[in-house]
Design a protein around this motif. Structure first.
Motif, PDB file in Angstrom:
ATOM      1  N   UNK A  53      17.890 -21.963 -37.577  1.00 37.13           N
ATOM      2  CA  UNK A  53      17.652 -21.552 -38.962  1.00 37.13           C
ATOM      3  C   UNK A  53      18.984 -21.274 -39.659  1.00 37.13           C
ATOM      4  N   UNK A  54      19.890 -20.585 -38.971  1.00 38.68           N
ATOM      5  CA  UNK A  54      21.196 -20.276 -39.569  1.00 38.68           C
ATOM      6  C   UNK A  54      21.903 -21.562 -40.000  1.00 38.68           C
ATOM      7  N   UNK A  55      21.805 -22.585 -39.164  1.00 37.94           N
ATOM      8  CA  UNK A  55      22.513 -23.828 -39.484  1.00 37.94           C
ATOM      9  C   UNK A  55      21.853 -24.632 -40.601  1.00 37.94           C
ATOM     10  N   UNK A  56      20.533 -24.479 -40.789  1.00 33.45           N
ATOM     11  CA  UNK A  56      19.882 -25.338 -41.791  1.00 33.45           C
ATOM     12  C   UNK A  56      19.564 -24.626 -43.101  1.00 33.45           C
ATOM     13  N   UNK A  57      19.574 -23.288 -43.144  1.00 34.68           N
ATOM     14  CA  UNK A  57      19.181 -22.646 -44.409  1.00 34.68           C
ATOM     15  C   UNK A  57      20.168 -23.025 -45.497  1.00 34.68           C
ATOM     16  N   UNK A  58      19.669 -23.130 -46.741  1.00 36.51           N
ATOM     17  CA  UNK A  58      20.566 -23.503 -47.833  1.00 36.51           C
ATOM     18  C   UNK A  58      21.623 -22.419 -48.068  1.00 36.51           C
ATOM     19  N   UNK A  59      22.687 -22.864 -48.710  1.00 40.43           N
ATOM     20  CA  UNK A  59      23.835 -21.994 -48.923  1.00 40.43           C
ATOM     21  C   UNK A  59      23.466 -20.719 -49.681  1.00 40.43           C
ATOM     22  N   UNK A  60      22.580 -20.819 -50.679  1.00 42.25           N
ATOM     23  CA  UNK A  60      22.252 -19.620 -51.458  1.00 42.25           C
ATOM     24  C   UNK A  60      21.570 -18.572 -50.581  1.00 42.25           C
ATOM     25  N   UNK A  61      20.782 -19.047 -49.619  1.00 38.09           N
ATOM     26  CA  UNK A  61      20.070 -18.095 -48.761  1.00 38.09           C
ATOM     27  C   UNK A  61      21.061 -17.374 -47.850  1.00 38.09           C
ATOM     28  N   UNK A  62      22.043 -18.126 -47.369  1.00 36.13           N
ATOM     29  CA  UNK A  62      23.041 -17.527 -46.496  1.00 36.13           C
ATOM     30  C   UNK A  62      23.876 -16.520 -47.276  1.00 36.13           C
ATOM     31  N   UNK A  63      24.252 -16.909 -48.506  1.00 32.67           N
ATOM     32  CA  UNK A  63      25.028 -16.001 -49.351  1.00 32.67           C
ATOM     33  C   UNK A  63      24.246 -14.730 -49.617  1.00 32.67           C
ATOM     34  N   UNK A  64      22.951 -14.925 -49.930  1.00 24.09           N
ATOM     35  CA  UNK A  64      22.098 -13.769 -50.204  1.00 24.09           C
ATOM     36  C   UNK A  64      22.074 -12.836 -48.989  1.00 24.09           C
ATOM     37  N   UNK A  65      21.941 -13.435 -47.795  1.00 25.65           N
ATOM     38  CA  UNK A  65      21.860 -12.616 -46.583  1.00 25.65           C
ATOM     39  C   UNK A  65      23.148 -11.829 -46.376  1.00 25.65           C
ATOM     40  N   UNK A  66      24.305 -12.499 -46.552  1.00 31.26           N
ATOM     41  CA  UNK A  66      25.575 -11.807 -46.323  1.00 31.26           C
ATOM     42  C   UNK A  66      25.779 -10.717 -47.374  1.00 31.26           C
ATOM     43  N   UNK A  67      25.445 -11.062 -48.651  1.00 31.17           N
ATOM     44  CA  UNK A  67      25.642 -10.074 -49.725  1.00 31.17           C
ATOM     45  C   UNK A  67      24.720  -8.872 -49.544  1.00 31.17           C
ATOM     46  N   UNK A  68      23.478  -9.136 -49.172  1.00 26.93           N
ATOM     47  CA  UNK A  68      22.486  -8.064 -49.138  1.00 26.93           C
ATOM     48  C   UNK A  68      22.583  -7.238 -47.868  1.00 26.93           C
ATOM     49  N   UNK A  69      22.772  -7.925 -46.742  1.00 33.31           N
ATOM     50  CA  UNK A  69      22.709  -7.210 -45.470  1.00 33.31           C
ATOM     51  C   UNK A  69      24.077  -7.054 -44.820  1.00 33.31           C
ATOM     52  N   UNK A  70      25.101  -7.740 -45.342  1.00 31.61           N
ATOM     53  CA  UNK A  70      26.440  -7.634 -44.774  1.00 31.61           C
ATOM     54  C   UNK A  70      26.432  -7.975 -43.305  1.00 31.61           C
ATOM     55  N   UNK A  71      27.044  -7.128 -42.508  1.00 29.18           N
ATOM     56  CA  UNK A  71      27.158  -7.422 -41.083  1.00 29.18           C
ATOM     57  C   UNK A  71      25.817  -7.267 -40.356  1.00 29.18           C
ATOM     58  N   UNK A  72      24.764  -6.779 -41.052  1.00 25.19           N
ATOM     59  CA  UNK A  72      23.430  -6.687 -40.436  1.00 25.19           C
ATOM     60  C   UNK A  72      22.588  -7.921 -40.722  1.00 25.19           C
ATOM     61  N   UNK A  73      23.223  -8.978 -41.268  1.00 28.21           N
ATOM     62  CA  UNK A  73      22.424 -10.142 -41.685  1.00 28.21           C
ATOM     63  C   UNK A  73      21.593 -10.717 -40.544  1.00 28.21           C
ATOM     64  N   UNK A  74      22.125 -10.673 -39.324  1.00 27.79           N
ATOM     65  CA  UNK A  74      21.404 -11.285 -38.211  1.00 27.79           C
ATOM     66  C   UNK A  74      20.183 -10.469 -37.807  1.00 27.79           C
ATOM     67  N   UNK A  75      20.296  -9.155 -37.895  1.00 27.95           N
ATOM     68  CA  UNK A  75      19.155  -8.301 -37.593  1.00 27.95           C
ATOM     69  C   UNK A  75      18.001  -8.648 -38.537  1.00 27.95           C
ATOM     70  N   UNK A  76      18.333  -8.836 -39.830  1.00 26.75           N
ATOM     71  CA  UNK A  76      17.281  -9.117 -40.798  1.00 26.75           C
ATOM     72  C   UNK A  76      16.708 -10.514 -40.606  1.00 26.75           C
ATOM     73  N   UNK A  77      17.540 -11.441 -40.171  1.00 25.61           N
ATOM     74  CA  UNK A  77      17.023 -12.776 -39.857  1.00 25.61           C
ATOM     75  C   UNK A  77      15.987 -12.668 -38.736  1.00 25.61           C
ATOM     76  N   UNK A  78      16.323 -11.892 -37.702  1.00 27.69           N
ATOM     77  CA  UNK A  78      15.404 -11.760 -36.566  1.00 27.69           C
ATOM     78  C   UNK A  78      14.116 -11.069 -36.983  1.00 27.69           C
ATOM     79  N   UNK A  79      14.232 -10.049 -37.835  1.00 27.48           N
ATOM     80  CA  UNK A  79      13.020  -9.365 -38.304  1.00 27.48           C
ATOM     81  C   UNK A  79      12.165 -10.345 -39.110  1.00 27.48           C
ATOM     82  N   UNK A  80      12.804 -11.114 -39.990  1.00 28.16           N
ATOM     83  CA  UNK A  80      12.087 -12.105 -40.795  1.00 28.16           C
ATOM     84  C   UNK A  80      11.390 -13.135 -39.912  1.00 28.16           C
ATOM     85  N   UNK A  81      12.121 -13.579 -38.903  1.00 21.03           N
ATOM     86  CA  UNK A  81      11.580 -14.562 -37.972  1.00 21.03           C
ATOM     87  C   UNK A  81      10.367 -13.975 -37.246  1.00 21.03           C
ATOM     88  N   UNK A  82      10.486 -12.703 -36.827  1.00 19.33           N
ATOM     89  CA  UNK A  82       9.399 -12.026 -36.124  1.00 19.33           C
ATOM     90  C   UNK A  82       8.153 -11.951 -36.997  1.00 19.33           C
TER      91      UNK A  82
END
Ligand SMILES: Nc1nc2c(c(=O)[nH]1)N[C@H]1C(S)=C(S)[C@@H](COP(=O)(O)O)O[C@H]1N2
Ligand SMILES: [Mo]
Length: 521
Positions: A53-82
């Motif tokens: 998912x990290x490799x295929x999500x569009x750039x805006x989604x990745x930017x949003x994740x980094x801006x919103x969650x900062x270094x916790x972006x991966x935790x939120x990805x996993x929660x979303x995936x769950x």
């Protein structure tokens, strides 16, 4: 049989069918985690799909994740995936209840998809798909059995045979609860053991780096120690982390090799001991992420211990015609750095093995990463480094280049207010407004502060450590009650003023002057 009653009963059991689906998906993941722990530690389907998912999500989604969650972006990805998996699993449960084998088919399709995403990972080991395959089988069998029991309960209610219905009900719930509880314990347990028993943390702890041949002298007045300001050196635990690695690569320095290949006269392979044996020196360099918004915190300063990259490249003798080095990490990430930046004798581009007096932390690239003064991290700071390919910008493309970012990206000079913070009102009276400013490779000449659209006032600067390190700045101010606007801007030693016009982080870094509020009681 009274069909309307049958339909009502069926609908009433849908929540139970959904639970059966979720329990089966849980068993799928738990069995996969267990198998991953035993035979293929990189085979976790959740992490595999997450990385995909990290490799295929569009750039805006990745930017949003980094801006919103900062270094916790991966935790939120996993929660979303769950959450996503939970919803899909519930639907599969209902389908399986209504139509035998349809829900199982959904599970199998999910399994095949996650096997596909696992085996196409750059760093996949040969057995990486086994955990998912075995997990799919376990989850499918469980879903089939649970749905069968649920249908039997439905039939006995519709009959109606209340005694049998009560038995069927108890049987189903007991089965589902037991399976769910086992899945939870096994899955969480296996994942925790997988992470905590990674021997690399222990190996890193035991690793003793040789003392540096030279250290950087920190001048008096380099760290002003003003309350609320960023310290001169960012502690490793506070250092921002940005990367695409959902699970931190585990690399043993004993087996680590660096390959220097591509357009070279001589292909070279170095061990960790070879590298460290070249002699370690200390460097102070401020790292900055291209995703750092003006005033943001994706920037940090550290004392790095390492070896100049030009010394390593010269072992391989790059050929004329090459203009880029494509650095590659163990997990497949790549960065494109101009060859000239890496061979420039006046620029301290290094392979770092130490950070603030310790071996590199695992999340910051253990055992070896690149650090290049003046270039954003995505084009220069490859962590978990395994290869330096001497090549050309025409022939090779790095990870972020097709994803909306420039192939080359010098860091833009910038300044930031650290204190007072916007969310914390201060008392009136004498106040120190303070922060940091950076212009790597050039150095900061001046920082100016503007309060309530008054005149620009010169801030006092800390003594610079070197031109690659940020400086601290402060301005004393007599705060009066109310809300005040503060703006800050820096000028580098070439006389270049920080760009006023705001621009977004893509394609090559934000610009603009930070404007913030100070609230005074
Ligand atoms: N292997 C790998 N290295 C990487 C990245 C990555 O995604 N993978 N991200 C880069 C980016 S975008 C930045 S800003 C820096 C951040 O380094 P840090 O996490 O140590 O602060 O690492 C760089 N090195
Ligand atoms: Mo970055």
């Amino acid at each position: 049989m009274d069909t309307s009653k049958f339909t009502t009963t069926r609908r009433r059991l849908w929540p139970w069918a959904a639970i059966a689906g979720v329990v089966s998906a849980g068993a799928f993941l738990a069995v996969a985690e267990l198998v991953a722990l035993l035979i293929a530690r990189d085979g976790s389907p959740i992490l595999g799909v997450g990385s995909f998912v990290i490799d295929i999500v569009p750039q805006w989604a990745k930017e949003f994740a980094i801006q919103t969650f900062g270094s916790n972006d991966k935790l939120f990805l996993l929660i979303g995936l769950g959450v996503g998996i939970g919803i899909a699993a519930a639907a599969a449960g209902v389908l399986e209840f209504v139509r035998p084998l349809i829900g199982v088919a959904v599970l199998v399709v999910a399994g095949v998809a996650s096997v596909a995403s696992a085996v196409t990972r750059a760093a996949a080991t040969p057995f990486a798909s086994l955990p998912t395959i075995i997990g799919t089988v376990a989850g499918s069998v469980l879903l089939y059995l649970l749905a069968q029991r649920l249908r039997s309960w439905r039939d006995s209610v519709a009959e109606p045979d209340m005694q049998r219905a009560a038995l069927d009900r108890r049987g189903f719930i007991r089965f589902a609860a037991t399976a769910g509880a086992i899945a939870l314990v096994v899955g969480v347990g296996a994942r925790v053991v997988n992470v905590t028993s990674s021997s690399i943390a222990g190996i890193r702890k035991a690793l003793k780096l040789p003392a540096p041949r030279s250290t950087v002298t920190i001048p008096a007045g380099a760290d002003l120690r003003i309350p609320g300001i960023s310290p001169l050196f960012t502690a490793n635990k506070d250092f921002y982390r940005v990367d695409t690695a959902l699970s931190v690569p585990s690399i043993d320095p004993e087996t680590w090799r660096l390959t220097i290949d591509g357009l070279v006269d001589k292909q070279v392979s170095l061990s960790f001991d070879d590298l460290v044996g070249m002699g370690l020196d200390e460097y102070v360099i401020t790292l900055t992420c291209v995703s750092n918004e003006v005033g943001g915190n994706l920037v940090g300063n550290a004392k790095w211990l390492g070896v100049p990259i030009r010394n390593i490249l010269s072992l391989a003798s790059p050929r004329s015609g090459a203009d880029m080095v494509l650095s590659r990490s163990a997990d497949g990430f790549t960065a494109s750095t101009p060859l000239s930046s890496l061979t420039d004798p006046g620029l301290n581009a290094i392979l770092a093995v130490g950070m603030n007096g310790e071996p590199l932390p695992l999340e910051h690239g253990f055992p070896v990463r690149m650090v290049v003064p003046g270039l954003y991290g995505y084009v220069s700071a490859t962590k978990w480094l395994t290869e330096l390919k001497v090549t050309t910008f025409a022939a090779d493309t790095a990870y972020w280049t097709p994803r909306g970012y420039s192939a080359t990206a010098p860091i833009k000079l910038s300044s930031r207010v650290d204190t007072p913070r916007i969310n914390k009102a201060i008392d009136p009276g004498s106040t120190r407004i303070a922060g940091v400013a950076w212009a790597q490779t050039v150095g900061i000449a001046a920082v100016e502060v503007n309060i309530d659209d008054g005149d620009w006032q010169q801030a006092t600067l800390s003594t610079p450590v070197n031109q690659d390190s940020w400086v601290q700045w402060y301005l004393d101010w007599n705060a009066s009650s109310g809300t005040h606007y503060v703006a800050v801007r820096a000028t580098d030693k070439n006389g270049k003023l920080q760009e006023q016009e705001p621009s977004p982080i893509a394609p090559n870094g934000s610009t603009g002057w930070q404007k913030t509020l100070i609230r005074v009681n």
